[in-house]
Every structure is written in structure tokens, then in C-alpha cells.
Design a protein around this motif. Structure first.
Motif, PDB file in Angstrom:
ATOM      1  N   LEU A 291      57.416 106.736 145.187  1.00 24.74           N
ATOM      2  CA  LEU A 291      58.099 105.548 145.676  1.00 24.74           C
ATOM      3  C   LEU A 291      57.841 104.422 144.682  1.00 24.74           C
ATOM      4  O   LEU A 291      56.708 103.961 144.534  1.00 24.74           O
ATOM      5  N   ASN A 292      58.889 104.046 143.977  1.00 22.96           N
ATOM      6  CA  ASN A 292      58.783 103.000 142.963  1.00 22.96           C
ATOM      7  C   ASN A 292      59.583 101.781 143.401  1.00 22.96           C
ATOM      8  O   ASN A 292      60.764 101.882 143.745  1.00 22.96           O
ATOM      9  N   MET A 293      58.938 100.632 143.382  1.00 25.16           N
ATOM     10  CA  MET A 293      59.611  99.357 143.606  1.00 25.16           C
ATOM     11  C   MET A 293      59.861  98.713 142.248  1.00 25.16           C
ATOM     12  O   MET A 293      59.009  98.772 141.360  1.00 25.16           O
ATOM     13  N   TYR A 294      61.012  98.110 142.101  1.00 25.87           N
ATOM     14  CA  TYR A 294      61.313  97.487 140.809  1.00 25.87           C
ATOM     15  C   TYR A 294      62.072  96.190 141.042  1.00 25.87           C
ATOM     16  O   TYR A 294      62.719  95.960 142.070  1.00 25.87           O
ATOM     17  N   GLY A 295      61.954  95.323 140.057  1.00 26.27           N
ATOM     18  CA  GLY A 295      62.695  94.071 140.043  1.00 26.27           C
ATOM     19  C   GLY A 295      63.292  93.853 138.670  1.00 26.27           C
ATOM     20  O   GLY A 295      62.682  94.214 137.649  1.00 26.27           O
ATOM     21  N   LEU A 296      64.490  93.269 138.637  1.00 21.43           N
ATOM     22  CA  LEU A 296      65.206  93.081 137.376  1.00 21.43           C
ATOM     23  C   LEU A 296      65.742  91.667 137.297  1.00 21.43           C
ATOM     24  O   LEU A 296      66.261  91.129 138.289  1.00 21.43           O
ATOM     25  N   TYR A 297      65.597  91.084 136.146  1.00 22.98           N
ATOM     26  CA  TYR A 297      66.243  89.809 135.865  1.00 22.98           C
ATOM     27  C   TYR A 297      66.958  89.952 134.531  1.00 22.98           C
ATOM     28  O   TYR A 297      66.401  90.487 133.566  1.00 22.98           O
ATOM     29  N   ALA A 298      68.192  89.459 134.474  1.00 21.79           N
ATOM     30  CA  ALA A 298      68.983  89.559 133.254  1.00 21.79           C
ATOM     31  C   ALA A 298      69.739  88.262 133.038  1.00 21.79           C
ATOM     32  O   ALA A 298      70.066  87.533 133.991  1.00 21.79           O
ATOM     33  N   GLY A 299      70.005  87.965 131.799  1.00 18.23           N
ATOM     34  CA  GLY A 299      70.817  86.810 131.417  1.00 18.23           C
ATOM     35  C   GLY A 299      71.720  87.204 130.270  1.00 18.23           C
ATOM     36  O   GLY A 299      71.366  88.065 129.449  1.00 18.23           O
ATOM     37  N   ALA A 300      72.905  86.589 130.193  1.00 22.44           N
ATOM     38  CA  ALA A 300      73.883  86.941 129.158  1.00 22.44           C
ATOM     39  C   ALA A 300      74.473  85.677 128.559  1.00 22.44           C
ATOM     40  O   ALA A 300      74.516  84.611 129.194  1.00 22.44           O
ATOM     41  N   GLY A 301      74.902  85.810 127.323  1.00 25.18           N
ATOM     42  CA  GLY A 301      75.549  84.696 126.649  1.00 25.18           C
ATOM     43  C   GLY A 301      76.686  85.198 125.794  1.00 25.18           C
ATOM     44  O   GLY A 301      76.565  86.239 125.136  1.00 25.18           O
ATOM     45  N   THR A 302      77.815  84.448 125.809  1.00 28.54           N
ATOM     46  CA  THR A 302      78.990  84.820 125.016  1.00 28.54           C
ATOM     47  C   THR A 302      79.444  83.613 124.207  1.00 28.54           C
ATOM     48  O   THR A 302      79.423  82.474 124.695  1.00 28.54           O
ATOM     49  N   ALA A 303      79.867  83.855 122.979  1.00 28.33           N
ATOM     50  CA  ALA A 303      80.322  82.771 122.104  1.00 28.33           C
ATOM     51  C   ALA A 303      81.262  83.353 121.070  1.00 28.33           C
ATOM     52  O   ALA A 303      81.391  84.582 120.935  1.00 28.33           O
ATOM     53  N   GLY A 304      81.926  82.463 120.359  1.00 26.74           N
ATOM     54  CA  GLY A 304      82.805  82.885 119.289  1.00 26.74           C
ATOM     55  C   GLY A 304      83.853  81.837 118.982  1.00 26.74           C
ATOM     56  O   GLY A 304      84.296  81.102 119.890  1.00 26.74           O
ATOM     57  N   PRO A 305      84.281  81.720 117.741  1.00 28.45           N
ATOM     58  CA  PRO A 305      85.330  80.749 117.374  1.00 28.45           C
ATOM     59  C   PRO A 305      86.702  81.213 117.862  1.00 28.45           C
ATOM     60  O   PRO A 305      86.897  82.387 118.169  1.00 28.45           O
ATOM     61  N   LYS A 306      87.616  80.267 117.925  1.00 26.35           N
ATOM     62  CA  LYS A 306      88.977  80.606 118.331  1.00 26.35           C
ATOM     63  C   LYS A 306      89.601  81.549 117.323  1.00 26.35           C
ATOM     64  O   LYS A 306      89.366  81.455 116.120  1.00 26.35           O
ATOM     65  N   ASN A 307      90.439  82.429 117.877  1.00 27.88           N
ATOM     66  CA  ASN A 307      91.118  83.396 117.019  1.00 27.88           C
ATOM     67  C   ASN A 307      92.340  82.715 116.410  1.00 27.88           C
ATOM     68  O   ASN A 307      93.284  82.354 117.127  1.00 27.88           O
ATOM     69  N   PRO A 308      92.374  82.485 115.099  1.00 29.42           N
ATOM     70  CA  PRO A 308      93.541  81.808 114.504  1.00 29.42           C
ATOM     71  C   PRO A 308      94.805  82.661 114.574  1.00 29.42           C
ATOM     72  O   PRO A 308      95.914  82.142 114.446  1.00 29.42           O
ATOM     73  N   ASN A 309      94.637  83.967 114.786  1.00 31.36           N
ATOM     74  CA  ASN A 309      95.804  84.849 114.837  1.00 31.36           C
ATOM     75  C   ASN A 309      96.274  85.129 116.260  1.00 31.36           C
ATOM     76  O   ASN A 309      97.104  86.010 116.482  1.00 31.36           O
ATOM     77  N   CYS A 310      95.727  84.403 117.223  1.00 31.06           N
ATOM     78  CA  CYS A 310      96.110  84.635 118.613  1.00 31.06           C
ATOM     79  C   CYS A 310      97.572  84.208 118.804  1.00 31.06           C
ATOM     80  O   CYS A 310      97.936  83.049 118.544  1.00 31.06           O
ATOM     81  N   ASP A 311      98.449  85.103 119.232  1.00 28.52           N
ATOM     82  CA  ASP A 311      99.870  84.806 119.404  1.00 28.52           C
ATOM     83  C   ASP A 311     100.259  84.748 120.872  1.00 28.52           C
ATOM     84  O   ASP A 311     101.435  84.870 121.220  1.00 28.52           O
ATOM     85  N   LEU A 312      99.264  84.591 121.755  1.00 26.31           N
ATOM     86  CA  LEU A 312      99.573  84.389 123.157  1.00 26.31           C
ATOM     87  C   LEU A 312      99.933  82.930 123.377  1.00 26.31           C
ATOM     88  O   LEU A 312      99.926  82.115 122.445  1.00 26.31           O
ATOM     89  N   GLY A 313     100.142  82.578 124.566  1.00 23.13           N
ATOM     90  CA  GLY A 313     100.486  81.199 124.851  1.00 23.13           C
ATOM     91  C   GLY A 313      99.288  80.287 124.623  1.00 23.13           C
ATOM     92  O   GLY A 313      98.137  80.718 124.458  1.00 23.13           O
ATOM     93  N   ALA A 314      99.545  78.984 124.647  1.00 19.31           N
ATOM     94  CA  ALA A 314      98.480  78.018 124.396  1.00 19.31           C
ATOM     95  C   ALA A 314      97.394  78.120 125.443  1.00 19.31           C
ATOM     96  O   ALA A 314      96.199  78.005 125.145  1.00 19.31           O
ATOM     97  N   GLN A 315      97.765  78.370 126.667  1.00 16.58           N
ATOM     98  CA  GLN A 315      96.772  78.465 127.719  1.00 16.58           C
ATOM     99  C   GLN A 315      95.945  79.730 127.583  1.00 16.58           C
ATOM    100  O   GLN A 315      94.731  79.728 127.781  1.00 16.58           O
ATOM    101  N   GLU A 316      96.599  80.829 127.223  1.00 19.87           N
ATOM    102  CA  GLU A 316      95.865  82.083 127.082  1.00 19.87           C
ATOM    103  C   GLU A 316      94.946  82.069 125.867  1.00 19.87           C
ATOM    104  O   GLU A 316      93.907  82.726 125.860  1.00 19.87           O
ATOM    105  N   CYS A 317      95.304  81.329 124.847  1.00 18.96           N
ATOM    106  CA  CYS A 317      94.487  81.309 123.626  1.00 18.96           C
ATOM    107  C   CYS A 317      93.413  80.235 123.658  1.00 18.96           C
ATOM    108  O   CYS A 317      92.594  80.135 122.742  1.00 18.96           O
ATOM    109  N   SER A 318      93.416  79.414 124.688  1.00 12.81           N
ATOM    110  CA  SER A 318      92.390  78.364 124.758  1.00 12.81           C
ATOM    111  C   SER A 318      91.081  78.952 125.295  1.00 12.81           C
ATOM    112  O   SER A 318      91.069  79.936 126.028  1.00 12.81           O
ATOM    113  N   THR A 319      89.930  78.336 124.959  1.00 12.23           N
ATOM    114  CA  THR A 319      88.608  78.807 125.402  1.00 12.23           C
ATOM    115  C   THR A 319      87.635  77.645 125.430  1.00 12.23           C
ATOM    116  O   THR A 319      87.769  76.682 124.659  1.00 12.23           O
TER     117      THR A 319
END
Length: 671
Positions: free
Chosen positions: A478-506
Motif C-alpha cells: 500500500l503506497n501513498m503518493y502526492g504529486l505537484y506539477a507546474g508548467a510554462g509555455t512561451a514563444g514568439p509570434k509566428n510571422p508565417n501564421c496565415d490564420l485570422g488576426a484573432q487566431e494568430c494573436s497570443t
């Protein structure tokens, strides 16, 4: 006077012989001290080749014993103590580099050279023991068990299983195997295990995770090119992706069973797809997991059982080394007394040959005067040949015993030492206080001082504790466990994005620092608490191991009783053998004294003409046999004194051996 005048010439000789015989018989009734002052016996013999004392003590040359004592007091360069420390270093790269032990020191200790004078080795019993402690290879081999035991402790501190230490007594030195002790009964020698190997349940239990921290790092650079069947899916007919990934993990377990694992994933992915709002895509994830067993595998006692066994093994190694020293010292003592016996046998054979030659010379002169028949001279020549053969055998036996002694006292063969004769300085041992003790007192001493007793007690404690450790394996997982995780996402805008202005915004950050900050700043947390339960519905393996451990513990209890009986038998047998040897010495001494008196009387009768040279030769031969029987009885008695000390575990005390000196291989002083 009138009676003497009436006796014939032959009768006069007979009467005088009878009177001399009566005088010698009266002499035999004198006190022992008076007899010894007239005829020295081996029991009062001084050290071999020792010069006789002179009237002036100031000008008297030192005896061999005094020279040996002076040689011991002279300063000499001591041997290098045995020391193999465990490798330790503050260098962070040291754990990943191989370690080595000091080179072997195979040179004989200087103490042996100090015993050499005029091309001979003058050896006392205490010197033999001291040199053996410094040079004997059996002890040198066993000393390496101490660092081996320490490596086992270091190994188990990481959570690994103990390899064990071979604590069997080593007896590769030849000669001196004389013991009245009996051993316990052994098995048939057959094994019914897998491939002939039978494993033990000692140390069995739940798996122990590594207490050493582990750091794992994985990095990769990946480039993929995929030809798409439909450009609508990714916006390009050929999708190209470049991925750089870093994955690292840190894990460590603790004695209570707790396990900690920390994972980190970092990834940079760039592609030529126009449907991505950011390019490249930066992503990282941090994860901390704590796991704690609640039933099986819980507790310090279960998870540190290998450490406890390794420490016990180190203590057993200390006791086993004491047993090894006792065995080696006992063997050297037996070799020494065998050497003394061979040395005195050669002296007796030389005296017999000298007497036979003198008797032959005298009879040859008598033959020239035609006073004796020629057959008498032929008999004398046969006696000389027999004495020469006996001397040859005695010298060969002495050379063999010298070889056995030098083999026990040297690390390597030395051609110079091999050719040197060994002169024993102690022809008789010191009185042993154990010879007069009652058997009950000897048994009580053996139960306290025999190292085997303490070894069996420690092994019984380990077996008893192992019964508790293996019980944990019966429980469900019988094993008890606890987990904590954190995530981070980043990146510059894609200059080649050909979707609409709203879809390409971030709104994501664009660089690595912001991505790291978001990973650990509690902006994208994840929590998880859970348990895992595993139940073996039949549990046959664990149940069989646990019950087998109980059975093996019962066997160890029987072994302990067998060992106790063996010690009692050993002590009693050694005591009886000592008493028998002491009685044999007394009987042989009386027989030797009688042979000496008979020889003296026959020799005097020969002078008077009442006995022939053959009679004197036979009397001398009987005296030589009595001397050899006495020497053999005294040697056996000395060896039985050695054995009684071994049987009760007092060999080191009686010989003045320090166990610390034995561990270092350097004797500070000779008692």
C-alpha cells in the motif's frame, strides 16, 4: 681381609664390581639436586650452544639468551603497519574514478634479520611468535577482511545488499597441526539447490530502494520531415519540424521507505506550419512526487537491515581475526616444539655416534693386543653404522622442521635464510597456570574468551532480527503518493501564421526566462494525491520464505547448541590429554634416570672387567632411547599446554600477544 686373600683373581674383580654396584645404588638414593649435580639431564639443560659461566661474572661472555635479549633491545627499522583506508576525497569526480589499494609488502620484517648471528637463526619461542605475527601469510591474508568489511558497510549504506565477508580460518602454513579438539558434525557435502547453490533467507524482505541520489539527464535534437496527404491539415504540403528536448530526473529514497522524485522537461519545437500562433513553441514542465509505503516496506528496521547485517559482519570479522591469530600462534608454537624435539634428537644421535666411535676405537686397540675376539670389533662397526644412519635420519628431520619454521616466519623465500640452521633457545616451556585448574573453571573461561562463542551469539542475533524483517514481506503493498506539477509555455509570434488576426494573436511570453518563471510561480499548478494497493491473493512465495526463515533460525539454535557441546568436549579432551602428557613425562623421566644409572654402572663394571664393551654399548643405546622417549614426551606435553590455552581461548594472554599488534602486523615489543 682374610676373605679377600682366599678369593681367586677373578673373584677379586667380581667382588670389587659388586661393591661398586652397591655404592652406585646408594648414590641413587641421594636427593635429586645431588644427582643432577653429577649427571645433567635434558630437563636441566641450558640454552643450546650456550657458553659455560666462568668464575668471574665481570669477564664472562654473554650467553645466547642474553645475546638474543640484547638484539631485541637494539634499535631497528620497524615494518610498515598494515593500513588500507577506505577511499575518501572531496573531489566531486572521485566517486567516478577507480580506487586502488597499496601494493603488497612482501619483504620480511627486520626483526627476523636481528635474530641472525654467525650464519644461524637463534630463535626463542616469543621471537617465533612475534616474527610470525609480522610475516605469516595466513595473517596477512586475513587482514584484508577488515577493509572488505568496511566496503560492505559502505555498499549497504546505499541500500544495496551485503556481500558478506569470508571469515573462515586460513591455515595454508604447513606443519604444526596438532590439536585434541573435536569439531561439530557436518553435512554430507551434497547440495540440492538450483545448480548446486542453496540460498539463505538471511536479509530477505521487501526490496530496498537506493539511498544514493540519482540524477538522470537526457537531451535530444530531432528533425522530421513529413509529406502531408492534405495540405489543409497543416497548411503546407511538407511539414518540417525541429525539436530540441531536455529531460532530467532526480530521485532518492530514505530509510523510512520514503521516495522522492523530481522531474523536469524542457522542449523547443519549431515548424514551417502556418497554423501555429507561436513559432518556435517553448514548453517546460516541473513535477515533484513523494511516495511512502504504509504496509510492506515501511520503517527503518526493514530498510536498514542490510546496514545492520554489514555492521554485524564487521564485528564478526574482528572476532574471527582473533580466532585466526589464535590458530596461527598455536600452529607456530607446535612447529617450535617439533623443532626443539628434532634438535634434541640430533644431539642425542650425535652423542650416540660419538660413543660408538670411541667404543670401536677402544676395542680395536684391545683386538691388537688380542684381548678380545674379532667378532666384538665387527659388532662395534655395526653399531657405528646404525648410529650413523640414525644421525642421518635425525638431521633430515631437523632440516625439515627448520624448513617448516622458516616457512611459517617468512613472507617470501630467501635463498640465504633457507640455508641457515635454526637454533631453538627455549628447550622447555614456562609453567602453564591452566594445567592445574579444574575443568569447570576451564569451561567457564572458554565460554567467556573463545571467539567462537561471541560469533555464534552475534549470528543468532542477526537471524532473530531477520525473522522480524521478513514479516514485512507478508503484508500487502500500500503506497501513498502526492504529486505537484507546474508548467510554462512561451514563444514568439509566428510571422508565417496565415490564420485570422484573432487566431494568430497570443498573450504568451516570448522568451525562456518567462517560461521558467511560469513553470515555478504557481501560475499553472497541478495537484494529485493517491494510493496504490497491491494484494497477492495467495502470497505463496512470501509465506514460504517467512516460514523457511523460521526453520533456519531453529537450525541456527541447534548449531549454537552443537557449538556449545563442541567447546565442552574440546576443553575436557584437552585437559585429559594434558594430564596424560604430564604423566608420560614423569614416567619417561624415571625411565631415563634409571637408564642413566644403569649405563654408569655398566661402564664402571667394564673398567673393572666385569662387563664387556658390548654390554656398555647396549646400555648406551638404551640410554639414547630413553633420552629420545623423554624428549618426545616433553614435546608432547608442551604441545598439550599449547592446546589447553587454545581450547579455553587464552592463547594470546599466555603468549603476550596484542591483538592490536596483530592487526597492524607490527609487534611493538616482545614480552
Amino acid at each position: 681381609m682374610n676373605q679377600l686373600k682366599s678369593i681367586s683373581a677373578g673373584g677379586i674383580k667380581s667382588a670389587v664390581a659388586i661393591l661398586l654396584l652397591q655404592a652406585n645404588l646408594a648414590l641413587a638414593t641421594l636427593p635429586a639436586a645431588a644427582q643432577q649435580s653429577q649427571t645433567p639431564t635434558p630437563s636441566t639443560q641450558a640454552a643450546p650452544d650456550a657458553p659455560a659461566p666462568t668464575a668471574s661474572a665481570a669477564t664472562a661472555p654473554p650467553s645466547l639468551a642474553q645475546q638474543a635479549q640484547q638484539a631485541q633491545q637494539q634499535a631497528f627499522s620497524p615494518s610498515v603497519p598494515f593500513n588500507v583506508p577506505m577511499p575518501r576525497s572531496r573531489n566531486p569526480l572521485a566517486p567516478y574514478r577507480p580506487s586502488t589499494a597499496p601494493e603488497l609488502n612482501l619483504s620480511n620484517s627486520p626483526r627476523l634479520q636481528n635474530l641472525i648471528r654467525e650464519g644461524k637463526i637463534y630463535l626463542s619461542l616469543r621471537d617465533a611468535i612475534a616474527v610470525a605475527i609480522e610475516n605469516n601469510l595466513d595473517l596477512a591474508y586475513f587482514r584484508y577482511n577488515f577493509p572488505i568489511a568496511q566496503t560492505d558497510i559502505l555498499r549497504t549504506k546505499s541500500g544495496a545488499q551485503a556481500n558478506g565477508v569470508n571469515t573462515a580460518i586460513v591455515q595454508s602454513t604447513q606443519g604444526g597441526f596438532a590439536s585434541s579438539g573435536g569439531g561439530g558434525g557436518g553435512g554430507s557435502g551434497f547440495s540440492a539447490g538450483n545448480g548446486g547453490i542453496v540460498t539463505s533467507t538471511l536479509g530477505a524482505g521487501t526490496a530496498v530502494s537506493s539511498f544514493d541520489p540519482y540524477l538522470t539527464f537526457q537531451g535530444s535534437v530531432d528533425h522530421t520531415t513529413v509529406q502531408e496527404a492534405n495540405q489543409f491539415s497543416y497548411g503546407v504540403p511538407v511539414l518540417k519540424t525541429n525539436t530540441i528536448a531536455v529531460n532530467s530526473s532526480y530521485s532518492q529514497s530514505f530509510p523510512i521507505g520514503t521516495g522522492v522524485q523530481i522531474n523536469y522537461l524542457g522542449e523547443r519545437q519549431a515548424s514551417n506550419g502556418p497554423y501555429n500562433a507561436i513559432n518556435p513553441d517553448l514548453y517546460s514542465r516541473f513535477q515533484a512526487i513523494i511516495q511512502q509505503p504504509v504496509l510492506a516496506g515501511f520503517g527503518i528496521a526493514t530498510n536498514e537491515r542490510f546496514i545492520r547485517i554489514a555492521k554485524r559482519n564487521a564485528q564478526i570479522t574482528d572476532l574471527a581475526f582473533k580466532a585466526q591469530v589464535i590458530a596461527t600462534v598455536t600452529q607456530v608454537e607446535n612447529i617450535y616444539w617439533d623443532l626443539v624435539n628434532a634438535y634434541e634428537s640430533e644431539q642425542i644421535s650425535e652423542r650416540s655416534l660419538g660413543f660408538a666411535n670411541k667404543n670401536l676405537s677402544d676395542d680395536q686397540k684391545q683386538l691388537e693386543l688380542q684381548a678380545i675376539p674379532a667378532m666384538q670389533v665387527m659388532t662395534d662397526q655395526s653399531a657405528v653404522a646404525t648410529a650413523e644412519g640414525s644421525l642421518t635420519v635425525a638431521r633430515a628431520s631437523l632440516r625439515l622442521n627448520e624448513l617448516l619454521m622458516k616457512n611459517a616466519l617468512t613472507k617470501v623465500d630467501d635463498p640465504i635464510i633457507d640455508e641457515m640452521p635454526v637454533i631453538p633457545l627455549n628447550l622447555h616451556g614456562e609453567p602453564d597456570p591452566n594445567a592445574d585448574k579444574a575443568i569447570d573453571a576451564l569451561i567457564a573461561t572458554a565460554e567467556k574468551k573463545r571467539p567462537e562463542v561471541a560469533i555464534y551469539k552475534m549470528q543468532a542475533e542477526v537471524q532473530k532480527q531477520s525473522l522480524k524483517d521478513i514479516n514485512s514481506e507478508l503484508l500487502p503493498t500500500l503506497n501513498m503518493y502526492g504529486l505537484y506539477a507546474g508548467a510554462g509555455t512561451a514563444g514568439p509570434k509566428n510571422p508565417n501564421c496565415d490564420l485570422g488576426a484573432q487566431e494568430c494573436s497570443t498573450n504568451l511570453p516570448t522568451g525562456f526566462p518567462s517560461m521558467f518563471e511560469n513553470t515555478f510561480n504557481y501560475s499553472s499548478p497541478e495537484y494529485q494525491v493517491g494510493m496504490t494497493l497491491s494484494i497477492n491473493l495467495r502470497n505463496r512465495q512470501a509465506k514460504a520464505d517467512q516460514f523457511r526463515a523460521v526453520l533456519q533460525y531453529r537450525q541456527s539454535q541447534i548449531s549454537s547448541e552443537q557449538q556449545q557441546k563442541t567447546i565442552l568436549f574440546d576443553v575436557r579432551n584437552s585437559k585429559f590429554a594434558l594430564e596424560q602428557a604430564q604423566a608420560q613425562v614423569g614416567s619417561a623421566q624415571k625411565a631415563r634416570d634409571l637408564a642413566q644409572k644403569t649405563f654408569d654402572i655398566v661402564k664402571q663394571e667394564q673398567v673393572l672387567g666385569a662387563k664387556s664393551g658390548l654390554d656398555t654399548l647396549n646400555a648406551e643405546s638404551a640410554l639414547a632411547l630413553a633420552d629420545e622417549a623423554l624428549d618426545a614426551a616433553q614435546t608432547n606435553y608442551e604441545k598439550k599446554k599449547v592446546d589447553i590455552d587454545r581450547a579455553i581461548g587464552e592463547t594470546l594472554e599466555q603468549t603476550g600477544v596484542s591483538i592490536d599488534d596483530a592487526k597492524t602486523g607490527v609487534v611493538a615489543r616482545v614480552p
